[in-house]
Write an enzyme that holds these catalytic residues in place. Structure first.
Site, short mmCIF file in Angstrom:
data_model
loop_
_atom_site.label_atom_id
_atom_site.label_comp_id
_atom_site.label_asym_id
_atom_site.label_seq_id
_atom_site.Cartn_x
_atom_site.Cartn_y
_atom_site.Cartn_z
N GLU A 143 -4.64 -0.79 -1.42
CA GLU A 143 -5.96 -0.87 -0.77
C GLU A 143 -6.90 0.09 -1.50
O GLU A 143 -6.53 1.23 -1.79
CB GLU A 143 -5.85 -0.46 0.71
CG GLU A 143 -7.21 -0.50 1.42
CD GLU A 143 -7.13 -0.09 2.89
OE1 GLU A 143 -6.03 -0.03 3.45
OE2 GLU A 143 -8.21 0.18 3.47
N CYS A 147 -2.10 -2.48 7.76
CA CYS A 147 -2.08 -3.42 6.62
C CYS A 147 -0.87 -4.33 6.61
O CYS A 147 -0.96 -5.48 6.15
CB CYS A 147 -2.22 -2.65 5.32
SG CYS A 147 -3.88 -1.96 5.16
N VAL A 164 3.18 0.32 4.27
CA VAL A 164 2.44 1.08 5.29
C VAL A 164 1.02 0.54 5.41
O VAL A 164 0.46 0.02 4.47
CB VAL A 164 2.41 2.57 4.93
CG1 VAL A 164 3.82 3.15 4.90
CG2 VAL A 164 1.70 2.86 3.59
N THR A 165 0.46 0.71 6.60
CA THR A 165 1.14 1.14 7.81
C THR A 165 1.50 -0.11 8.62
O THR A 165 0.84 -1.14 8.50
CB THR A 165 0.25 2.07 8.67
OG1 THR A 165 -0.93 1.36 9.07
CG2 THR A 165 -0.15 3.32 7.92
N GLN A 207 7.97 -13.70 21.23
CA GLN A 207 7.80 -15.13 21.50
C GLN A 207 8.50 -15.99 20.44
O GLN A 207 7.96 -17.00 19.98
CB GLN A 207 6.31 -15.48 21.57
CG GLN A 207 5.54 -14.65 22.61
CD GLN A 207 4.05 -14.95 22.59
OE1 GLN A 207 3.65 -16.04 22.96
NE2 GLN A 207 3.26 -13.99 22.14
N LYS A 239 -7.70 -4.76 4.71
CA LYS A 239 -6.38 -4.44 5.25
C LYS A 239 -5.39 -5.55 4.92
O LYS A 239 -4.23 -5.29 4.60
CB LYS A 239 -6.45 -4.24 6.78
CG LYS A 239 -7.48 -3.21 7.23
CD LYS A 239 -7.25 -1.85 6.61
CE LYS A 239 -8.21 -0.81 7.16
NZ LYS A 239 -8.26 0.40 6.30
N ASP A 275 0.79 -1.26 0.00
CA ASP A 275 0.00 0.00 0.00
C ASP A 275 0.82 1.30 0.00
O ASP A 275 0.45 2.27 0.69
CB ASP A 275 -0.96 0.02 1.20
CG ASP A 275 -1.96 -1.13 1.18
OD1 ASP A 275 -1.93 -1.93 0.22
OD2 ASP A 275 -2.75 -1.23 2.13
N LYS A 284 -6.70 -4.78 -3.26
CA LYS A 284 -7.37 -5.43 -2.12
C LYS A 284 -8.38 -4.47 -1.48
O LYS A 284 -8.07 -3.29 -1.31
CB LYS A 284 -6.31 -5.89 -1.10
CG LYS A 284 -5.48 -4.76 -0.49
CD LYS A 284 -4.37 -5.35 0.36
CE LYS A 284 -3.56 -4.30 1.09
NZ LYS A 284 -4.26 -3.56 2.14
#
Ligand code: C5J
Length: 223
Positions: free
Chosen positions: A62, A152, A147-148, A192, A122, A14, A119
């Site tokens: 987007e 997204c 971005v961002t 993680q 997002k 995007d 798309k």
């Protein structure tokens, strides 16, 4: 980590005028669009190296159809923007396919042959052909930037992770209107032990690409 570079694609999320420039969707929501400019140069360097190496390059945008049939009313009505999705603005109708604001910024403009995924959401997998494209090219790993960071990029990485792709997010090739969300967005991905993916700076990616990809290309391998 070891990556099969021939099974790796660069996915640029995007980098559109509607998010990057004054008068677009991002600014209508009250954001300081200058916050996103820092990602352009790092993306440009990785994009140049990917093109040089013959890596699959995918750009996403987007946006919505002119009749808004793919725009959920809950998305259009959300918040209190100065202009809503579909309203006329200085770069054409806000976040509408085919309008100037919907297009990718000139610095990172797709070259002929590069894939552009339009798309409505997002995430880049939702209601698009991205999964089919990746399967067709035998892609297992995604270098993700754009971005961002927390919207997204994060949504796409989470979608990709659930579909079994290894995502390496280019830290300085992402940006947010909110620097603290950028930092946390990256932390959420790599926490993680890499719950959604991994994070590296463009310099480290470039170094690895130069060693690995060009080495393989010199040895005669191709995508
Ligand atoms: C937003 C995006 N922020 N590309 N879109 O609405 O992150």
């Amino acid at each position: 980590m070891e990556l099969d570079w021939l099974a790796t694609a660069l996915v640029i999320i995007d980098m559109q005028r509607d998010f990057m420039e004054p008068g677009g969707f991002g600014e209508t929501l009250g954001n300081d669009v200058s916050q996103l400019a820092r990602a352009v140069k790092p993306i440009g360097t990785v994009l140049a190296a990917a093109r040089d190496a013959g890596m699959l390059v995918i750009h996403t945008r987007e946006g919505h159809l002119p009749d808004l049939s793919d725009a959920p009313p809950a998305k259009v009505a959300r918040g209190a923007p100065s202009r809503r999705i579909g309203d006329p603005g200085p770069m054409g109708r806000i976040l509408i396919r085919g309008e100037a604001g919907h297009d990718i910024i000139p610095e990172l403009y797709p070259m002929a042959g590069e894939i552009v995924i339009d798309k409505p959401g997002k995430g880049a997998f939702y209601a698009t052909g991205l999964g089919d494209v990746l399967e067709k090219y035998g892609i297992e790993n995604l270098l993700v930037c754009g971005v961002t960071t927390e919207v997204c990029v994060n949504t796409t990485v989470r979608e990709a992770n659930d579909r079994g792709y290894r995502c390496i997010v280019i830290a300085d090739g992402c940006a947010s209107y909110f620097p603290e969300f950028h930092e946390m967005g990256l932390k959420m991905i790599k926490a993680q032990g890499g719950i959604f993916g991994w994070v590296a700076d463009s310099a480290a990616i470039l170094e690895a690409m130069t060693t690995e990809t060009f080495g393989k290309r010199a040895a005669g391998a191709s995508r």
